[in-house]
Enzyme design. Sequence first.
Site, PDB file in Angstrom:
ATOM      1  N   LYS A 219       0.933  -1.243   0.018  1.00  0.00           N
ATOM      2  CA  LYS A 219       0.139  -0.056  -0.128  1.00  0.00           C
ATOM      3  C   LYS A 219       0.856   1.252  -0.034  1.00  0.00           C
ATOM      4  CE  LYS A 219      -3.498  -2.006   2.777  1.00  0.00           C
ATOM      5  NZ  LYS A 219      -4.632  -2.443   1.915  1.00  0.00           N
TER       6      LYS A 219
ATOM      7  N   HIS B 230     -14.024  -3.257   9.119  1.00  0.00           N
ATOM      8  CA  HIS B 230     -13.529  -2.822   8.051  1.00  0.00           C
ATOM      9  C   HIS B 230     -13.697  -3.840   6.951  1.00  0.00           C
ATOM     10  CE1 HIS B 230     -11.619   0.368  10.214  1.00  0.00           C
ATOM     11  NE2 HIS B 230     -11.202  -0.306  10.976  1.00  0.00           N
TER      12      HIS B 230
ATOM     13  N   ARG C 138      -6.799  -8.163  -8.735  1.00  0.00           N
ATOM     14  CA  ARG C 138      -7.672  -9.477  -8.937  1.00  0.00           C
ATOM     15  C   ARG C 138      -9.208  -9.085  -9.211  1.00  0.00           C
ATOM     16  NH1 ARG C 138     -10.184  -9.377  -3.872  1.00  0.00           N
ATOM     17  NH2 ARG C 138      -9.079  -8.409  -2.520  1.00  0.00           N
TER      18      ARG C 138
HETATM   19  P1  ADP Z   1     -12.725  -7.871  -1.957  1.00  0.00           P
HETATM   20  O1  ADP Z   1     -12.231  -6.437  -1.791  1.00  0.00           O
HETATM   21  O2  ADP Z   1     -12.561  -8.582  -3.174  1.00  0.00           O
HETATM   22  O3  ADP Z   1     -14.014  -8.014  -1.139  1.00  0.00           O
HETATM   23  P2  ADP Z   1     -11.513  -8.910   0.495  1.00  0.00           P
HETATM   24  O4  ADP Z   1     -10.558  -8.151   1.358  1.00  0.00           O
HETATM   25  O5  ADP Z   1     -13.025  -9.305   0.953  1.00  0.00           O
HETATM   26  O6  ADP Z   1     -11.591  -8.606  -1.067  1.00  0.00           O
HETATM   27  O7  ADP Z   1     -10.896 -10.394   0.301  1.00  0.00           O
HETATM   28  C1  ADP Z   1     -11.156 -11.263  -0.581  1.00  0.00           C
HETATM   29  C2  ADP Z   1     -10.788 -12.459  -0.531  1.00  0.00           C
HETATM   30  O8  ADP Z   1      -9.439 -12.548  -0.065  1.00  0.00           O
HETATM   31  C3  ADP Z   1     -11.210 -13.085   0.746  1.00  0.00           C
HETATM   32  O9  ADP Z   1     -11.512 -14.459   0.766  1.00  0.00           O
HETATM   33  C4  ADP Z   1     -10.153 -12.932   1.619  1.00  0.00           C
HETATM   34  O10 ADP Z   1     -10.062 -14.100   2.821  1.00  0.00           O
HETATM   35  C5  ADP Z   1      -8.834 -12.950   0.938  1.00  0.00           C
HETATM   36  N1  ADP Z   1      -7.926 -12.161   1.271  1.00  0.00           N
HETATM   37  C6  ADP Z   1      -7.826 -10.832   1.502  1.00  0.00           C
HETATM   38  N2  ADP Z   1      -6.716 -10.580   2.009  1.00  0.00           N
HETATM   39  C7  ADP Z   1      -5.998 -11.435   2.048  1.00  0.00           C
HETATM   40  C8  ADP Z   1      -4.397 -11.496   2.421  1.00  0.00           C
HETATM   41  N3  ADP Z   1      -3.929 -10.737   2.891  1.00  0.00           N
HETATM   42  N4  ADP Z   1      -4.150 -12.978   2.156  1.00  0.00           N
HETATM   43  C9  ADP Z   1      -4.824 -13.848   1.885  1.00  0.00           C
HETATM   44  N5  ADP Z   1      -6.052 -13.794   1.488  1.00  0.00           N
HETATM   45  C10 ADP Z   1      -6.513 -12.579   1.569  1.00  0.00           C
HETATM   46  P1  ADP Z   2      -7.747  -3.803   3.072  1.00  0.00           P
HETATM   47  O1  ADP Z   2      -6.824  -4.173   2.240  1.00  0.00           O
HETATM   48  O2  ADP Z   2      -7.733  -4.700   4.315  1.00  0.00           O
HETATM   49  O3  ADP Z   2      -8.840  -3.866   2.149  1.00  0.00           O
HETATM   50  P2  ADP Z   2      -8.335  -0.974   2.787  1.00  0.00           P
HETATM   51  O4  ADP Z   2      -7.058   0.022   2.885  1.00  0.00           O
HETATM   52  O5  ADP Z   2      -8.873  -1.267   1.370  1.00  0.00           O
HETATM   53  O6  ADP Z   2      -7.594  -2.118   3.641  1.00  0.00           O
HETATM   54  O7  ADP Z   2      -9.290  -0.299   3.983  1.00  0.00           O
HETATM   55  C1  ADP Z   2     -10.277  -1.161   4.344  1.00  0.00           C
HETATM   56  C2  ADP Z   2     -11.568  -0.322   4.933  1.00  0.00           C
HETATM   57  O8  ADP Z   2     -10.831   0.429   6.037  1.00  0.00           O
HETATM   58  C3  ADP Z   2     -12.105   0.345   4.100  1.00  0.00           C
HETATM   59  O9  ADP Z   2     -13.077   0.123   3.184  1.00  0.00           O
HETATM   60  C4  ADP Z   2     -12.601   1.646   5.022  1.00  0.00           C
HETATM   61  O10 ADP Z   2     -13.880   1.187   5.697  1.00  0.00           O
HETATM   62  C5  ADP Z   2     -11.536   1.575   6.139  1.00  0.00           C
HETATM   63  N1  ADP Z   2     -10.515   2.773   5.952  1.00  0.00           N
HETATM   64  C6  ADP Z   2      -9.421   2.593   5.261  1.00  0.00           C
HETATM   65  N2  ADP Z   2      -8.731   3.723   5.155  1.00  0.00           N
HETATM   66  C7  ADP Z   2      -9.439   4.639   5.961  1.00  0.00           C
HETATM   67  C8  ADP Z   2      -9.210   5.958   6.352  1.00  0.00           C
HETATM   68  N3  ADP Z   2      -7.919   6.555   5.847  1.00  0.00           N
HETATM   69  N4  ADP Z   2     -10.105   6.692   6.982  1.00  0.00           N
HETATM   70  C9  ADP Z   2     -11.202   6.036   7.512  1.00  0.00           C
HETATM   71  N5  ADP Z   2     -11.419   4.489   7.040  1.00  0.00           N
HETATM   72  C10 ADP Z   2     -10.622   3.755   6.345  1.00  0.00           C
HETATM   73 MG    MG Z   3      -9.406  -2.804   0.734  1.00  0.00          MG
END
Ligand code: ADP
Ligand code: ADP
Ligand code: MG
Length: 684
Positions: free
Chosen positions: A116, A235, A297
């Site tokens: 990130k 989240h 993906r």
């Molecule tokens: P999306 O944004 O597509 O909804 P999610 O964060 O819900 O993504 O994750 C999608 C899938 O990938 C889920 O099955 C989750 O368990 C898996 N996943 C997400 N992050 C990771 C990670 N860092 N390592 C392995 N699997 C992950």
């Molecule tokens: P992940 O890789 O686990 O999906 P993200 O960076 O996409 O992580 O963030 C997941 C969720 O966390 C977002 O959908 C949002 O709800 C919350 N989030 C992320 N960044 C912020 C932020 N700067 N301020 C408030 N909420 C946040």
């Molecule tokens: Mg995300």
Amino acid sequence: MFSKILIANRGEIACRVAATARRLGVRTVAVYSDADAHARHVSLCDEAVRLGPAPARDSYLRGERIVEIARALGAEAIHPGYGFLSENEEFAEACAKAGIAFIGPPPAAIRAMGSKSEAKALMEQARVPLVPGYHGAAQDPALLQRESDRIGYPVLIKASAGGGGKGMRVVREPGEFAAALASCQREAAASFGDDRVLVEKYLERPRHIEIQVFCDAHGGAVYLFERDCSVQRRHQKVLEEAPAPGMTPERRRAMGEAAVAAARAVGYVGAGTVEFIATSDINTSAGHFFFMEMNTRLQVEHPVTEMITGHDLVEWQLRVACGEALPATQEQLQIHGHAIEARIYAENPDKGFLPAIGTLTHMALPAAVEFQRNADGAAFHDPAPVRIDAGVRAGDAISPHYDPMIAKLIVWGATREQALARMRGALAETHIVGLANNVDFLGRLVANHSFAIAHLDTGLIERERAALFAPEDRLPNEFLALACARVLADEAAAVGADPWSGRNGWRLNGSYTRELTFKSERGVHDVRIEYARDGYRFDHGGLCSPLVIQPVPAGAAPSRLSLRLADRLLQADVVRAVDPVGDELHVFLNGRHCVLTRIDVIAHAGEADTVEGRLSAPMPGKVVAVHAARGVRVARGAALLVMEAMKMEHTIVAPADGTVDEILFGVGEQVAEGAALVQFTPAA
Ligand code: ADP
Ligand code: ADP
Ligand code: MG
């Protein structure tokens, strides 16, 4: 087009990819772990190869083995699904080396977006708006603290390598920073093997709006509009919809173009999602949106985009991966109607959404189509109103080894209002027995006023806590009447005749009354059932009324019941789950699932010898408490031992009155699935 592909995944996404492949005449190879030998995805593919034991690292994460299998079976491409190897650049490289197409972006694009922090640095150069924050390489705690003081509180600490909401910590005051940092680093190291972090301004009540992008290898790039994924818990997404309510065409274009710029900046090819966080006034010109991350993906929630655009994104992925140009230009893409997806999880909303496991002893789903499209793909046809993407069938188990998602329910409507109504109906027809799940919670969520008027932000579930988790004060009589009707109908069926059907002219002369006792979350309920001259009478909680079990239409599910109670006609499903420990009646009425456990004092008297003398671990885990000792006499239902698995506690209880002969494990010990935990002798 490819003639054969390997699907390096499991569950609903493997099934979904297989469906498109079949439609396109592409043969499929499934891979599976020992836990999935009989899984649905295996049966949907043309060939299947075992990978190894259940844990992902021994099966679905074995990249080299998967490439070997693809080569041996002549698969020309590998679809990685989501999760597992989908964002693993080494795997994408290994595919390329073996001469197999990876159905995803080039390894360099995966790498660029994999961190990130590095992604944000790149996006800065590409002039994509960023949340104010620090995403540098230096990780000295004092420097990170200074940076967050500069950003201003509240801040959010994120794992650079993060995903799935893991490691994120909100810090509201400078004094909390050091502890939150340490805890984020610990979780990041444990989950991703990388403890680097970034710090961002924490936006209060933002919206999560993401853009689906697609690029081909010839310089073509489009956006397939947005999805609003603001409804989250921990989240992580729960409901997703497209388009985002209230988006103006100008804002849509600006975000779409920013997303395409982000993809172009990393030489992207294939399907990707650029996630933005937006201020809640994004529907006005005052609003702002910021880049959060790019997922390289296919996303879990891609079906809502398919429903509003009429395009099959997996078909696009396959075409792009074999070198074709994008199937549509930006001008050809249009939004049609509204789609909403609900993720059905094995989890317990009332216990902080802790994941659950177990066997789906009963699973009834609304009438739906599996993903399908006309072969031309480009022309839009009204999609079927309900689509279900599931990786499991009734009888399958949700195991502790993988994601606890059971299925995705996706609905389409001409308007958001219609889609919402259809979602409510579809959830009311989703009946799951055997494990904790969020179906009822989802039903309350889509019925929630805030959600209905699209007052969306990531705090919705917390903000509406009182309405979403409100305990009902009293169990409505309808549920009890339906449970009684199931018991009475089953008894009549067992005897082979219903005394009230009149078929054999048998009538009681007098009347007699019996008591049926049920236990629910709200306590114990004693219902009096009177066998009167002209039928049953139901008597409970101030309601005393005839109870008439009516015939159900031919072909109805065995769980179906039609009942007249007072002046109401009730149509419902009551699923009975009888096991050695209990007689559970699962009543599904108007979108509410109520579990009533029948307490049958007489029936249980002679039953003790049917329970097993050993009690075993429902899943691998650790013993965290022991409540009984050898030789102790306990009553049925007494807690004997507590295990922890999947972050959740599971209590092992006495299946009957009896004596504990031996507790086989102590506190802190690890136990394997199925391991005997307690030896127990039921009272004679
Ligand atoms: P999306 O944004 O597509 O909804 P999610 O964060 O819900 O993504 O994750 C999608 C899938 O990938 C889920 O099955 C989750 O368990 C898996 N996943 C997400 N992050 C990771 C990670 N860092 N390592 C392995 N699997 C992950
Ligand atoms: P992940 O890789 O686990 O999906 P993200 O960076 O996409 O992580 O963030 C997941 C969720 O966390 C977002 O959908 C949002 O709800 C919350 N989030 C992320 N960044 C912020 C932020 N700067 N301020 C408030 N909420 C946040
Ligand atoms: Mg995300």
